[in-house]
Design a protein around this motif. Structure first.
Motif, mmCIF file in Angstrom:
data_model
loop_
_atom_site.group_PDB
_atom_site.id
_atom_site.type_symbol
_atom_site.label_atom_id
_atom_site.label_comp_id
_atom_site.label_asym_id
_atom_site.label_seq_id
_atom_site.Cartn_x
_atom_site.Cartn_y
_atom_site.Cartn_z
ATOM 1 N N ARG A 1 0.515 -1.356 0.006
ATOM 2 C CA ARG A 1 0.178 0.082 0.055
ATOM 3 C C ARG A 1 0.983 1.373 0.363
ATOM 4 N N TRP A 2 0.609 2.338 -0.506
ATOM 5 C CA TRP A 2 0.603 3.517 -0.947
ATOM 6 C C TRP A 2 2.673 3.794 -1.241
ATOM 7 N N ASN A 3 2.473 2.746 -2.150
ATOM 8 C CA ASN A 3 3.437 2.725 -3.494
ATOM 9 C C ASN A 3 4.733 2.661 -2.353
ATOM 10 N N GLY A 4 4.439 2.044 -0.958
ATOM 11 C CA GLY A 4 5.682 1.281 0.134
ATOM 12 C C GLY A 4 6.321 2.659 1.287
ATOM 13 N N GLN A 5 5.890 3.349 1.096
ATOM 14 C CA GLN A 5 5.662 5.003 1.420
ATOM 15 C C GLN A 5 5.448 4.477 3.329
ATOM 16 N N THR A 6 5.671 3.693 3.939
ATOM 17 C CA THR A 6 4.756 3.446 5.223
ATOM 18 C C THR A 6 6.418 3.250 5.832
ATOM 19 N N TYR A 7 5.996 3.621 7.230
ATOM 20 C CA TYR A 7 7.367 3.120 8.088
ATOM 21 C C TYR A 7 6.819 2.095 8.408
ATOM 22 N N GLY A 8 7.875 1.027 9.554
ATOM 23 C CA GLY A 8 7.939 -0.180 9.483
ATOM 24 C C GLY A 8 8.364 -1.222 9.320
ATOM 25 N N ASP A 9 8.992 -2.357 9.960
ATOM 26 C CA ASP A 9 9.794 -2.657 9.658
ATOM 27 C C ASP A 9 9.739 -3.787 8.145
ATOM 28 N N GLU B 1 -3.466 4.474 7.903
ATOM 29 C CA GLU B 1 -3.126 4.061 7.613
ATOM 30 C C GLU B 1 -2.290 5.065 7.348
ATOM 31 N N ALA B 2 -3.084 5.999 6.833
ATOM 32 C CA ALA B 2 -2.421 7.236 6.118
ATOM 33 C C ALA B 2 -1.882 7.476 7.450
ATOM 34 N N VAL B 3 -2.633 7.831 8.742
ATOM 35 C CA VAL B 3 -1.584 8.942 10.507
ATOM 36 C C VAL B 3 -0.906 7.810 10.806
ATOM 37 N N HIS B 4 -1.296 6.595 10.962
ATOM 38 C CA HIS B 4 -0.243 5.716 11.861
ATOM 39 C C HIS B 4 1.377 5.065 10.426
ATOM 40 N N LEU B 5 0.936 5.121 9.203
ATOM 41 C CA LEU B 5 1.934 5.238 8.674
ATOM 42 C C LEU B 5 2.929 4.999 8.142
ATOM 43 N N ALA B 6 1.796 6.777 7.328
ATOM 44 C CA ALA B 6 2.503 7.220 5.535
ATOM 45 C C ALA B 6 2.352 8.542 6.213
ATOM 46 N N GLY B 7 2.778 9.096 7.544
ATOM 47 C CA GLY B 7 3.347 10.468 8.031
ATOM 48 C C GLY B 7 1.900 11.867 7.568
ATOM 49 N N PHE B 8 1.138 11.133 7.323
ATOM 50 C CA PHE B 8 -0.357 12.502 7.057
ATOM 51 C C PHE B 8 -0.365 13.073 8.723
ATOM 52 N N GLU B 9 -0.594 13.893 9.376
ATOM 53 C CA GLU B 9 -1.270 14.627 9.965
ATOM 54 C C GLU B 9 -2.748 14.839 10.135
ATOM 55 N N GLU B 10 -3.297 14.812 11.002
ATOM 56 C CA GLU B 10 -4.593 14.366 11.035
ATOM 57 C C GLU B 10 -6.324 14.841 10.979
ATOM 58 N N SER B 11 -5.160 15.709 9.819
ATOM 59 C CA SER B 11 -5.947 16.651 9.619
ATOM 60 C C SER B 11 -5.806 17.109 8.155
ATOM 61 N N GLU B 12 -4.907 16.642 7.779
ATOM 62 C CA GLU B 12 -4.351 16.594 6.975
ATOM 63 C C GLU B 12 -5.365 14.653 6.059
ATOM 64 N N ALA B 13 -5.273 13.983 6.911
ATOM 65 C CA ALA B 13 -6.327 12.795 6.729
ATOM 66 C C ALA B 13 -7.293 12.666 6.399
#
Length: 200
Positions: free
Chosen positions: A42-50, A146-158
């Motif tokens: 998801r997110w073209n791989g642009q997510t946090y995590g191992d 996913e956006a907030v926890h993994l993809a670097g979005f601020e809550e307002s942006e999500a």
């Protein structure tokens, strides 16, 4: 020499050849779907995590959000929620802005694949309008988390892009169970287990 037509089928590890433009339900297999979705990020791989956050894990998350909001949902609706992104085992996960730029042909191919997948598992070829709306709601809630926890979005942006979720924020246990990215093998196995736990 006559030129042969372009190949429009995908060979699966099961041995099936799935025609992408004219898919047959007979060429759809659950192990192929689970294998592919567990390897599509998801997110073209642009997510946090191992590990990448896979479409298989996203599908399980959508199922859980759908089930939480619709405790009386039928097994058919639950399976449709789990399989809502199943065509991506063939097509990959293309982010929404790019889908919009590509236009209608992409959606036509995706819908034909989804219909073949549904029919393979004895589901109606398409969701009812009511179920589709509820699945979309769960899908957007999953995208928000996913956006907030993994993809670097601020809550307002999500919230701007995906709307405010109707579900409460995840507690630590739920976060570890559903949001923290799973290794590929675990994503595969949890997707299959979720499918098999729903009895038609």
């Amino acid at each position: 020499m006559a030129r042969t037509s372009s190949r429009a089928w995908q060979r699966m590890l099961s041995g099936r050849r799935l025609d992408i433009l004219d898919p047959s339900p007979m060429d759809v297999e659950l192990p192929d779907i689970a294998h592919g979705l567990a390897r599509v990020a998801r997110w073209n791989g642009q997510t946090y995590g191992d590990y990448p956050f896979s479409v298989a894990q996203h599908s399980v998350l959508v199922l859980e959000l759908f089930r939480a909001s619709n405790p009386d949902a039928t097994p058919i609706a639950l399976l449709q929620a789990l399989l809502h992104d199943a065509p991506e085992y063939v097509m990959g996960d293309i982010i929404s802005p790019f889908k919009a730029a590509m236009g209608g042909n992409y959606k036509d191919v995706e819908n034909r694949l989804l219909s073949a997948i549904f029919l393979r598992f004895s589901l109606p070829a398409a969701m009812t309008g009511a179920v589709a709306k509820l699945v979309k709601k769960a899908d957007r809630e999953a995208a928000f988390f996913e956006a907030v926890h993994l993809a670097g979005f601020e809550e307002s942006e999500a919230r701007k892009f995906f709307g405010a979720p109707g579900q409460p924020a995840f507690d630590v246990d739920a976060f570890d169970r559903l949001i923290r990215p799973w290794p590929t093998g675990e994503a595969h196995d949890r997707f299959v287990a979720a499918f098999e736990a729903i009895s038609l």
